[in-house]
Design a protein around this motif. Structure first.
Motif, PDB file in Angstrom:
ATOM      1  N   ILE A  52      -3.278  73.717  -1.307  1.00 47.05           N
ATOM      2  CA  ILE A  52      -4.369  73.831  -2.138  1.00 47.05           C
ATOM      3  C   ILE A  52      -4.961  72.692  -2.889  1.00 47.05           C
ATOM      4  CG2 ILE A  52      -4.987  75.223  -4.119  1.00 47.05           C
ATOM      5  CD1 ILE A  52      -4.116  77.184  -1.949  1.00 47.05           C
ATOM      6  N   ILE A  53      -6.390  72.692  -2.902  1.00 52.85           N
ATOM      7  CA  ILE A  53      -7.108  71.615  -3.392  1.00 52.85           C
ATOM      8  C   ILE A  53      -7.209  71.781  -4.770  1.00 52.85           C
ATOM      9  CG2 ILE A  53      -9.395  70.191  -3.493  1.00 52.85           C
ATOM     10  CD1 ILE A  53      -9.600  71.083  -0.401  1.00 52.85           C
ATOM     11  N   GLN A  54      -6.937  70.903  -5.674  1.00 52.93           N
ATOM     12  CA  GLN A  54      -7.158  71.181  -7.129  1.00 52.93           C
ATOM     13  C   GLN A  54      -8.518  70.136  -7.510  1.00 52.93           C
ATOM     14  OE1 GLN A  54      -3.126  70.042  -8.686  1.00 52.93           O
ATOM     15  NE2 GLN A  54      -2.556  72.035  -8.507  1.00 52.93           N
ATOM     16  N   THR A  55      -9.124  70.775  -8.319  1.00 55.93           N
ATOM     17  CA  THR A  55     -10.384  69.975  -8.459  1.00 55.93           C
ATOM     18  C   THR A  55     -10.689  69.458 -10.060  1.00 55.93           C
ATOM     19  OG1 THR A  55     -11.732  72.013  -9.074  1.00 55.93           O
ATOM     20  CG2 THR A  55     -11.971  71.190  -6.715  1.00 55.93           C
ATOM     21  N   HIS A  56     -10.881  68.214 -10.316  1.00 56.41           N
ATOM     22  CA  HIS A  56     -11.049  67.859 -11.661  1.00 56.41           C
ATOM     23  C   HIS A  56     -12.285  66.929 -11.939  1.00 56.41           C
ATOM     24  CE1 HIS A  56      -6.569  68.405 -10.954  1.00 56.41           C
ATOM     25  NE2 HIS A  56      -6.607  68.622 -12.259  1.00 56.41           N
ATOM     26  N   GLN A  57     -12.802  67.195 -13.101  1.00 48.92           N
ATOM     27  CA  GLN A  57     -13.892  66.231 -13.740  1.00 48.92           C
ATOM     28  C   GLN A  57     -13.266  64.906 -14.437  1.00 48.92           C
ATOM     29  OE1 GLN A  57     -17.238  68.247 -15.448  1.00 48.92           O
ATOM     30  NE2 GLN A  57     -17.497  66.489 -16.702  1.00 48.92           N
ATOM     31  N   VAL A  58     -13.761  63.844 -14.177  1.00 45.79           N
ATOM     32  CA  VAL A  58     -13.232  62.570 -14.988  1.00 45.79           C
ATOM     33  C   VAL A  58     -14.284  62.552 -16.249  1.00 45.79           C
ATOM     34  CG1 VAL A  58     -12.911  60.158 -14.875  1.00 45.79           C
ATOM     35  CG2 VAL A  58     -12.737  61.678 -12.863  1.00 45.79           C
ATOM     36  N   GLU A  59     -13.583  62.492 -17.376  1.00 46.85           N
ATOM     37  CA  GLU A  59     -14.377  62.410 -18.182  1.00 46.85           C
ATOM     38  C   GLU A  59     -14.643  61.026 -18.918  1.00 46.85           C
ATOM     39  OE1 GLU A  59     -15.618  65.228 -19.942  1.00 46.85           O
ATOM     40  OE2 GLU A  59     -14.385  66.652 -18.966  1.00 46.85           O
ATOM     41  N   GLU A  60     -15.413  60.698 -19.744  1.00 38.56           N
ATOM     42  CA  GLU A  60     -15.751  59.438 -20.356  1.00 38.56           C
ATOM     43  C   GLU A  60     -14.297  58.656 -20.665  1.00 38.56           C
ATOM     44  OE1 GLU A  60     -18.742  59.020 -23.014  1.00 38.56           O
ATOM     45  OE2 GLU A  60     -20.122  60.381 -21.841  1.00 38.56           O
ATOM     46  N   ASP A  61     -13.696  59.059 -21.367  1.00 36.30           N
ATOM     47  CA  ASP A  61     -12.271  58.723 -21.626  1.00 36.30           C
ATOM     48  C   ASP A  61     -11.231  58.221 -20.611  1.00 36.30           C
ATOM     49  OD1 ASP A  61     -11.301  60.940 -21.717  1.00 36.30           O
ATOM     50  OD2 ASP A  61     -10.914  61.052 -23.826  1.00 36.30           O
ATOM     51  N   GLY A  62     -11.675  58.709 -19.408  1.00 38.69           N
ATOM     52  CA  GLY A  62     -10.644  58.665 -18.223  1.00 38.69           C
ATOM     53  C   GLY A  62      -9.847  59.814 -18.215  1.00 38.69           C
ATOM     54  N   THR A  63      -9.756  60.711 -19.040  1.00 38.77           N
ATOM     55  CA  THR A  63      -9.126  62.065 -18.733  1.00 38.77           C
ATOM     56  C   THR A  63      -9.472  62.996 -17.762  1.00 38.77           C
ATOM     57  OG1 THR A  63     -10.038  63.355 -20.724  1.00 38.77           O
ATOM     58  CG2 THR A  63      -8.044  61.950 -21.177  1.00 38.77           C
ATOM     59  N   LEU A  64      -8.861  63.723 -17.352  1.00 37.26           N
ATOM     60  CA  LEU A  64      -9.154  64.924 -16.124  1.00 37.26           C
ATOM     61  C   LEU A  64      -9.354  66.268 -16.801  1.00 37.26           C
ATOM     62  CD1 LEU A  64      -7.059  63.752 -13.158  1.00 37.26           C
ATOM     63  CD2 LEU A  64      -9.370  63.040 -13.774  1.00 37.26           C
ATOM     64  N   SER A  65     -10.407  66.998 -16.482  1.00 37.98           N
ATOM     65  CA  SER A  65     -10.461  68.383 -17.091  1.00 37.98           C
ATOM     66  C   SER A  65     -10.695  69.094 -15.818  1.00 37.98           C
ATOM     67  CB  SER A  65     -11.782  68.559 -17.688  1.00 37.98           C
ATOM     68  OG  SER A  65     -11.892  67.851 -18.904  1.00 37.98           O
ATOM     69  N   SER A  66      -9.698  70.286 -15.606  1.00 44.61           N
ATOM     70  CA  SER A  66      -9.828  71.072 -14.422  1.00 44.61           C
ATOM     71  C   SER A  66     -11.059  71.814 -14.343  1.00 44.61           C
ATOM     72  CB  SER A  66      -8.467  72.073 -14.616  1.00 44.61           C
ATOM     73  OG  SER A  66      -8.435  72.808 -13.522  1.00 44.61           O
ATOM     74  N   LEU A  67     -11.311  71.834 -12.911  1.00 45.82           N
ATOM     75  CA  LEU A  67     -12.460  72.695 -12.556  1.00 45.82           C
ATOM     76  C   LEU A  67     -12.073  73.818 -11.686  1.00 45.82           C
ATOM     77  CD1 LEU A  67     -14.919  69.695 -11.501  1.00 45.82           C
ATOM     78  CD2 LEU A  67     -14.818  70.906 -14.014  1.00 45.82           C
ATOM     79  N   ASP A  68     -10.927  73.990 -11.446  1.00 41.65           N
ATOM     80  CA  ASP A  68     -10.354  75.170 -10.475  1.00 41.65           C
ATOM     81  C   ASP A  68     -10.843  76.376 -10.820  1.00 41.65           C
ATOM     82  OD1 ASP A  68      -9.004  73.083  -9.353  1.00 41.65           O
ATOM     83  OD2 ASP A  68      -7.035  73.589 -10.367  1.00 41.65           O
ATOM     84  N   ASP A  69     -11.088  76.671 -12.013  1.00 38.19           N
ATOM     85  CA  ASP A  69     -11.677  78.061 -12.375  1.00 38.19           C
ATOM     86  C   ASP A  69     -12.848  78.219 -11.904  1.00 38.19           C
ATOM     87  OD1 ASP A  69     -12.687  76.161 -14.374  1.00 38.19           O
ATOM     88  OD2 ASP A  69     -12.886  77.621 -15.869  1.00 38.19           O
ATOM     89  N   LEU A  70     -13.900  77.296 -11.245  1.00 37.64           N
ATOM     90  CA  LEU A  70     -14.980  77.705 -10.872  1.00 37.64           C
ATOM     91  C   LEU A  70     -14.888  77.937  -9.615  1.00 37.64           C
ATOM     92  CD1 LEU A  70     -16.737  74.324 -12.311  1.00 37.64           C
ATOM     93  CD2 LEU A  70     -16.918  76.606 -13.252  1.00 37.64           C
ATOM     94  N   PHE A  71     -13.759  77.757  -8.671  1.00 31.95           N
ATOM     95  CA  PHE A  71     -13.421  78.236  -7.361  1.00 31.95           C
ATOM     96  C   PHE A  71     -12.440  79.234  -7.094  1.00 31.95           C
ATOM     97  CE2 PHE A  71     -14.741  73.764  -7.868  1.00 31.95           C
ATOM     98  CZ  PHE A  71     -15.738  73.649  -7.375  1.00 31.95           C
ATOM     99  N   HIS A  72     -12.732  80.110  -6.227  1.00 25.47           N
ATOM    100  CA  HIS A  72     -11.702  81.223  -5.793  1.00 25.47           C
ATOM    101  C   HIS A  72     -10.702  80.122  -5.004  1.00 25.47           C
ATOM    102  CE1 HIS A  72     -14.183  84.689  -6.627  1.00 25.47           C
ATOM    103  NE2 HIS A  72     -15.281  84.094  -6.214  1.00 25.47           N
ATOM    104  N   VAL A  73      -9.335  80.637  -4.886  1.00 30.18           N
ATOM    105  CA  VAL A  73      -8.248  79.942  -4.124  1.00 30.18           C
ATOM    106  C   VAL A  73      -8.745  80.152  -2.729  1.00 30.18           C
ATOM    107  CG1 VAL A  73      -5.790  80.149  -3.699  1.00 30.18           C
ATOM    108  CG2 VAL A  73      -6.626  80.863  -5.945  1.00 30.18           C
ATOM    109  N   GLU A  74      -9.370  80.857  -2.377  1.00 29.63           N
ATOM    110  CA  GLU A  74      -9.616  80.845  -0.819  1.00 29.63           C
ATOM    111  C   GLU A  74     -10.479  79.452  -0.553  1.00 29.63           C
ATOM    112  OE1 GLU A  74      -8.247  82.686   1.832  1.00 29.63           O
ATOM    113  OE2 GLU A  74      -7.101  83.519   0.250  1.00 29.63           O
ATOM    114  N   GLU A  75     -11.194  79.566  -1.411  1.00 26.54           N
ATOM    115  CA  GLU A  75     -12.320  78.148  -1.317  1.00 26.54           C
ATOM    116  C   GLU A  75     -11.730  76.637  -1.192  1.00 26.54           C
ATOM    117  OE1 GLU A  75     -16.495  78.939  -3.083  1.00 26.54           O
ATOM    118  OE2 GLU A  75     -15.051  79.643  -4.543  1.00 26.54           O
TER     119      GLU A  75
END
Length: 62
Positions: free
Chosen positions: A35-58
């Motif tokens: 499963i691909i987990q997706t994250h946005q890299v924030e300005e301070d270097g931390t990661l925010s999950s974007l998984d809720d934007l995609f169905h598991v099938e995607e």
């Protein structure tokens, strides 16, 4: 071949073990249990999950 679930780009760079970066939409991808987990890299270097934007099938590796 691995594609970004967000923009469908194949322009991915490997940044670590099972970790990739999409040079098209600038998100980080981590592969865990086929499963691909997706994250946005924030300005301070931390990661925010974007998984809720995609169905598991995607996010499943094909």
């Amino acid at each position: 071949m691995l594609k970004c679930p967000n923009c469908q780009s194949k322009d991915l760079g490997k940044i670590g073990l099972n970790q990739y970066y999409c040079w098209n939409c600038f998100i980080e991808l981590t592969i865990s249990d086929q499963i691909i987990q997706t994250h946005q890299v924030e300005e301070d270097g931390t990661l925010s999950s974007l998984d809720d934007l995609f169905h598991v099938e995607e996010r499943k590796l094909s």
